[in-house]
Design a protein around this motif. Sequence first.
Motif, mmCIF file in Angstrom:
data_model
loop_
_atom_site.group_PDB
_atom_site.id
_atom_site.type_symbol
_atom_site.label_atom_id
_atom_site.label_comp_id
_atom_site.label_asym_id
_atom_site.label_seq_id
_atom_site.Cartn_x
_atom_site.Cartn_y
_atom_site.Cartn_z
ATOM 1 N N ARG A 159 0.911 -1.168 -0.048
ATOM 2 C CA ARG A 159 -0.037 0.058 -0.175
ATOM 3 C C ARG A 159 0.881 1.254 -0.062
ATOM 4 N NH1 ARG A 159 -1.445 2.739 4.258
ATOM 5 N NH2 ARG A 159 -0.770 0.830 5.437
ATOM 6 N N GLN A 203 -2.145 6.573 9.461
ATOM 7 C CA GLN A 203 -2.722 5.888 10.485
ATOM 8 C C GLN A 203 -3.360 6.415 11.936
ATOM 9 O OE1 GLN A 203 -1.272 1.921 11.553
ATOM 10 N NE2 GLN A 203 -3.373 0.989 11.685
ATOM 11 N N SER A 232 -14.126 5.044 10.444
ATOM 12 C CA SER A 232 -13.477 5.554 9.283
ATOM 13 C C SER A 232 -14.525 6.295 8.178
ATOM 14 C CB SER A 232 -12.995 4.148 8.341
ATOM 15 O OG SER A 232 -12.165 3.484 9.152
ATOM 16 N N ASN A 236 -13.665 10.204 6.914
ATOM 17 C CA ASN A 236 -13.386 10.546 5.561
ATOM 18 C C ASN A 236 -14.386 11.459 5.102
ATOM 19 O OD1 ASN A 236 -11.317 8.604 5.442
ATOM 20 N ND2 ASN A 236 -12.759 6.918 4.784
ATOM 21 N N HIS A 242 -7.214 11.613 3.648
ATOM 22 C CA HIS A 242 -7.353 10.316 4.110
ATOM 23 C C HIS A 242 -6.702 9.745 5.185
ATOM 24 C CE1 HIS A 242 -9.029 6.187 3.442
ATOM 25 N NE2 HIS A 242 -7.907 5.667 3.573
ATOM 26 N N ARG A 244 -6.476 6.611 8.106
ATOM 27 C CA ARG A 244 -6.784 5.250 8.148
ATOM 28 C C ARG A 244 -7.021 5.018 9.775
ATOM 29 N NH1 ARG A 244 -3.899 0.975 7.628
ATOM 30 N NH2 ARG A 244 -1.931 2.125 7.799
ATOM 31 N N SER A 246 -7.561 2.559 13.141
ATOM 32 C CA SER A 246 -7.528 1.337 13.888
ATOM 33 C C SER A 246 -7.954 1.179 14.971
ATOM 34 C CB SER A 246 -6.098 0.633 13.535
ATOM 35 O OG SER A 246 -5.727 -0.226 14.102
ATOM 36 N N TYR A 286 -9.020 -7.280 5.514
ATOM 37 C CA TYR A 286 -7.743 -7.451 6.482
ATOM 38 C C TYR A 286 -7.301 -8.771 6.635
ATOM 39 C CZ TYR A 286 -5.453 -7.088 10.911
ATOM 40 O OH TYR A 286 -4.356 -7.257 12.015
#
Length: 326
Positions: A159, A203, A232, A236, A242, A244, A246, A286
């Motif tokens: 990525r 992240q 998320s 967004n 952007h 991410r 977790s 994932y």
Amino acid sequence: MEKFIETTGDTRDAAIEAALKQLGMDRDDVSVEVLDNGKKGFLGIGATPARVRVTYEVPDEPVKKAEPVHITVEKPAKPHRAEKPAKEEKPAAKPQKLSITDEDDTPRLVKAAPADFVPEKLEVERPPRRERPRRERGGRRDRRPREERPITPSVPKERELIPVSEECMKKAEQLATDFVTGLLEKMGVEGEVKTLPQVECDQLRLEISGPDMGPIIGRRGDTLDAIQYLGSLVLNNALDEHVRLSVNTENYREKRAESLERLARKMAMKVVKSHRSMTLEPMNPYERRIIHAALQDFNGVTTYSTGTEPGRRVVIAPDNSFRSRS
């Protein structure tokens, strides 16, 4: 040695739990095949239960050696044959006299050859044998070699990391913390949301801690994944960059990754031994990425994904190219 049982239940999950309770095994020790998802019906009319087939492995039973059986067979006595009378010897044939005429027509007598005279064999040269062309059998088709369907292995792509500005990351941290805290209050779960140190530049990591995190994790992390997905969407929609998200609790993500890696290696060994493909249960992107990465360097197997979301599965198949190389 593999065995299987079939169970039913109101839902697919209930049927799986009934099978695991009957076998006394964990979910990672078995392979589940859904035979019928069942129907709820209308007002209970026309409802059908869900049915699953659970395959599990048991140790092979030792083969008992058969005791040798001694059989005595008595042969029947041969009947006495009457002695044949000796053949009478024929008297030797008397040599015959032949009369041969010379060139001057004078006859003279010559003794004939004895009866036991055997002339020498003469070698005669035979003409070479003609080779006839083979006739083709009519109506017979040549068998074509079986074409193997190419399997495109799924390799986890690297990525691309896009750095997020410090101001945007602070705003994302505040939005995500407020959203998850409010969600816990609506669920009636006592918990605290903390921000973990940043590992990757795009992240945001959140940790939920509390006395009882079972409802937050859910079955196989479904509830935790849903909280992460909703968070998320909030980030967004509110941010220009952007980020991410977790969300983790009680180190569940790491434990789940280790369990999936063990499952992947176990299934890969079965595929190498049986030379048959095996399909795992549906997983999110994932978890599928963990399976692909765990078996990326495993000799003799290849992995690819099939199906559509949310029922997309990982297939572990024999690597025919590796067998040809070896």
